[in-house]
Write an enzyme that holds these catalytic residues in place. Structure first.
Site, mmCIF file in Angstrom:
data_model
loop_
_atom_site.group_PDB
_atom_site.id
_atom_site.type_symbol
_atom_site.label_atom_id
_atom_site.label_comp_id
_atom_site.label_asym_id
_atom_site.label_seq_id
_atom_site.Cartn_x
_atom_site.Cartn_y
_atom_site.Cartn_z
ATOM 1 C CG ASP A 59 -50.582 22.718 -7.671
ATOM 2 O OD1 ASP A 59 -50.830 23.478 -6.442
ATOM 3 O OD2 ASP A 59 -50.951 22.461 -8.728
ATOM 4 C CG HIS A 60 -48.746 27.759 -4.140
ATOM 5 N ND1 HIS A 60 -49.146 28.308 -5.527
ATOM 6 C CD2 HIS A 60 -49.495 28.223 -3.491
ATOM 7 C CE1 HIS A 60 -49.923 29.052 -5.343
ATOM 8 N NE2 HIS A 60 -50.326 29.179 -4.139
ATOM 9 C CG HIS A 114 -53.431 25.796 -7.834
ATOM 10 N ND1 HIS A 114 -52.185 25.477 -7.671
ATOM 11 C CD2 HIS A 114 -53.413 27.049 -8.215
ATOM 12 C CE1 HIS A 114 -51.277 26.406 -8.176
ATOM 13 N NE2 HIS A 114 -52.282 27.611 -8.338
HETATM 14 P P1 NAD Z 1 -41.435 38.859 -11.598
HETATM 15 O O1 NAD Z 1 -41.838 39.316 -12.857
HETATM 16 O O2 NAD Z 1 -41.850 39.791 -10.235
HETATM 17 O O3 NAD Z 1 -39.922 38.358 -11.693
HETATM 18 C C1 NAD Z 1 -39.409 37.600 -12.826
HETATM 19 C C2 NAD Z 1 -37.725 37.577 -12.786
HETATM 20 O O4 NAD Z 1 -37.354 37.224 -13.699
HETATM 21 C C3 NAD Z 1 -37.140 38.741 -12.239
HETATM 22 O O5 NAD Z 1 -36.222 38.595 -11.359
HETATM 23 C C4 NAD Z 1 -36.456 39.268 -13.674
HETATM 24 O O6 NAD Z 1 -35.259 39.708 -13.566
HETATM 25 C C5 NAD Z 1 -36.357 37.783 -14.233
HETATM 26 N N1 NAD Z 1 -35.986 37.789 -15.571
HETATM 27 C C6 NAD Z 1 -36.766 38.325 -16.447
HETATM 28 N N2 NAD Z 1 -36.242 38.433 -17.677
HETATM 29 C C7 NAD Z 1 -35.246 37.841 -17.384
HETATM 30 C C8 NAD Z 1 -33.971 37.531 -18.592
HETATM 31 N N3 NAD Z 1 -34.162 37.733 -19.634
HETATM 32 N N4 NAD Z 1 -32.992 36.967 -17.949
HETATM 33 C C9 NAD Z 1 -32.969 36.712 -16.638
HETATM 34 N N5 NAD Z 1 -33.742 37.062 -15.678
HETATM 35 C C10 NAD Z 1 -35.019 37.581 -16.262
HETATM 36 O O7 NAD Z 1 -42.348 37.403 -11.677
HETATM 37 P P2 NAD Z 1 -42.689 36.398 -10.365
HETATM 38 O O8 NAD Z 1 -43.987 36.864 -9.652
HETATM 39 O O9 NAD Z 1 -41.461 36.514 -9.348
HETATM 40 O O10 NAD Z 1 -42.956 35.005 -10.875
HETATM 41 C C11 NAD Z 1 -41.953 34.215 -11.462
HETATM 42 C C12 NAD Z 1 -42.504 32.923 -11.900
HETATM 43 O O11 NAD Z 1 -43.302 32.314 -10.972
HETATM 44 C C13 NAD Z 1 -43.470 33.069 -13.087
HETATM 45 O O12 NAD Z 1 -43.545 31.733 -13.780
HETATM 46 C C14 NAD Z 1 -44.884 32.912 -12.283
HETATM 47 O O13 NAD Z 1 -45.747 32.539 -13.254
HETATM 48 C C15 NAD Z 1 -44.546 32.148 -11.310
HETATM 49 N N6 NAD Z 1 -45.362 32.155 -10.251
HETATM 50 C C16 NAD Z 1 -45.418 33.368 -9.319
HETATM 51 C C17 NAD Z 1 -46.290 33.585 -8.166
HETATM 52 C C18 NAD Z 1 -46.460 34.763 -7.488
HETATM 53 O O14 NAD Z 1 -47.014 34.775 -6.484
HETATM 54 N N7 NAD Z 1 -45.841 35.805 -7.811
HETATM 55 C C19 NAD Z 1 -46.986 32.472 -7.904
HETATM 56 C C20 NAD Z 1 -46.923 31.009 -8.500
HETATM 57 C C21 NAD Z 1 -46.395 31.088 -9.522
#
Ligand code: NAD
Length: 488
Positions: free
Chosen positions: A179-180, A242
């Site tokens: 939970d950042h 959060h």
């Molecule tokens: P994103 O869509 O940019 O990246 C997702 C990643 O998953 C990519 O590297 C993609 O290649 C990979 N991926 C997708 N399908 C795949 C598969 N079948 N096999 C292997 N790799 C696969 O998403 P993100 O923004 O980087 O977020 C990632 C996680 O973090 C999510 O669960 C999101 O809810 C969580 N999150 C993101 C943020 C943010 O600020 N971006 C904040 C909090 C939580």
């Protein structure tokens, strides 16, 4: 620190680029990474190690809080990075990865400690955990840990299902649920501030505190996450995780020299003492809002249902405000007000503690000019603490004049939340991660709200983009004789 292999699922994703690589780099500069540290970035696309390192470098140059100026230092950091193609559903990719990790552990004579970081969509969490187990990646003579991003479930039942599934591969003490907000330096300081300052400790109860206001306002709209956000809303995206974590961190009373176990135990106690909300009371305790068109910092913006990919008929909540009560000896009768939303006037996360004014009736001077004492924790984007006190106005004898005692950190000196979190997880310190008990109790508390929203049993109040939310959010406090501080 023990040698570690950091296995990053989602290495080409947005979160990895914006947060994880810069955090690792800043930890490296501060010499807070293990001496032997190896990173395996995983993704579906075929990418060479060189191209992967170049993309990591690009993300550091774009997002690191510290400038990347020392090329030698950078090269040394990047030399630990490898890339492997892995589709989360392909079992053979895990076997191949295991071979690569074992080879590197052997080459460098590394202890086989493995950190699995899931920076991928939640739909993959279970598959990855299963494959870590079935491939043998999880069967190591060193330690194994799992860092997992939100969302942890979509409601109480799905969170329970996910947890049960993960527990087949990882023990609770191996799971680091991110939970950042718990990584933000000011949130981590709440515990210390209260524990090590008798002045605050003495005031930390219903004897002196009138109410607590926890706000996390965003100016942004749904951005590129429309499809996701329309299914989750502010209640799932912010409130269940959060905001309730901030409430727990503020409300805990800790013994001296408390351990991570104490912190988690006390947080659980806070959640168990939260007065449950029955569905029929949701309307009187919770305000559901959605933004209309308006303007943010002088720029016109569209309403939520005119955003790309959002259906015109969407009843999704982009704002939520709630009144909560903790029924324990410290907090009985102190309302906790929480609000969070998108497209609000200013970006800020803060906690305001409003103190009681027991002497108000007794003073003879003009009381209208007197303001309550306020203790304010600024969490982000700026970090600070301020205390509002009353002094005499020298210009107008007999009137009070509030003064602020202020402390603000210099931004570039403040570590990013992800630095703190990755550092702690590498050390095996779970203090600032969400324990399953907290997650389950949070979903349990929120479930009646989810049900009421789903059934449209509570009204959806509209607010203009660029405001502080719907008028009903002000009314929630006005009923108790209070108002939100710092809305101007
Ligand atoms: P994103 O869509 O940019 O990246 C997702 C990643 O998953 C990519 O590297 C993609 O290649 C990979 N991926 C997708 N399908 C795949 C598969 N079948 N096999 C292997 N790799 C696969 O998403 P993100 O923004 O980087 O977020 C990632 C996680 O973090 C999510 O669960 C999101 O809810 C969580 N999150 C993101 C943020 C943010 O600020 N971006 C904040 C909090 C939580």
């Amino acid at each position: 620190m023990e040698a570690t292999t950091f296995v990053l699922f989602g290495a080409t994703g947005d979160l990895a680029k914006r947060k994880i690589y810069p955090a690792l780099y800043n930890l490296f500069i501060d010499q807070k990474l293990p001496q032997s540290f190896s990173v395996f970035g995983l993704g579906r696309r075929e990418v060479s190690d060189e191209a992967f390192r170049a993309s990591v470098e690009h993300s550091l140059r774009t997002f690191s809080r510290r400038e990347v100026s020392d090329q030698e230092q950078l090269n040394s950091f990047l030399s630990g990075f490898r890339y492997s193609v892995l589709d989360v559903g392909h079992k053979e990719d895990y076997k191949k990865l295991l071979g690569m990790i074992e080879q590197r552990e052997k080459e460098l004579d590394l202890a086989p400690n493995r950190m699995f970081y899931l920076s991928v969509g939640p739909e993959f969490f279970e598959t990855i955990a299963t494959n870590i187990k079935e491939s043998g990646l999880g069967a190591t003579s060193g330690w194994k840990r799992l860092m997992i991003e939100k969302p942890f479930g979509h409601d109480l039942q799905s969170a329970r299902d996910l947890n049960e599934h993960l527990s087949k591969t990882f023990e609770e003490n191996e799971v680091f649920r991110i939970d950042h907000y718990l990584g933000k330096p000011m949130v981590q300081k709440l515990e210390v501030l209260q524990q090590s300052n008798p002045v605050l400790q003495a005031l930390w109860s219903n004897r002196y505190i009138a109410n607590v206001q926890i706000t996390a306002n965003e100016t942004v709209g749904v951005e590129e996450r429309a499809g996701y956000y329309d299914k989750v809303g502010a209640v799932r995206d912010m409130f269940q995780n959060h905001m309730l974590q901030l409430l727990m961190m503020l409300a805990i009373h800790l013994p001296k020299n408390s351990t991570s176990k104490d912190v988690r135990f006390k947080k659980k106690m806070v959640m168990e003492s939260l007065e449950p909300l029955e569905k029929e009371h949701v309307q009187s305790h919770v305000v559901r809002g959605q933004y209309d068109a308006g303007s943010i910092q002088g720029k016109p913006v569209v309403g939520y249902t005119s955003e790309p990919s959002i259906p015109q008929s969407s009843m999704n909540d982009t704002f939520i405000a709630a009144r909560l009560q903790i029924d324990d000896v410290f907090w009985r009768d102190v309302p906790f007000y929480i609000r969070t939303g998108k497209r609000l006037k200013e970006k800020s996360t803060r906690i305001v503690i409003e103190f009681k004014e027991p002497l108000k009736q007794q003073t003879k001077v003009n009381d209208d000019t007197r303001v309550p004492n306020l203790l304010v924790f600024e969490i982000s984007p700026n970090e600070g603490i301020s205390l509002q006190l009353n002094t005499r106005d020298p210009q107008h004898k007999g009137e009070f004049k509030p003064i602020q005692i202020d402390f603000h950190s210099i931004r570039s000196d403040v570590p990013e939340a992800y630095e703190n979190l990755i550092h702690d997880a590498l050390h095996g310190d779970p203090t600032f991660f969400a324990h399953w008990d907290e997650v389950e109790l949070s979903w349990k508390w929120v479930q009646p709200i989810l049900n009421a929203f789903q059934e449209n049993a509570v009204p959806l109040h509209h607010y203009s983009a660029g405001s502080y939310g719907p008028a009903e959010s002000d009314a929630l406090l006005a009923r108790d004789g209070y108002h939100w501080w710092f809305d101007s």
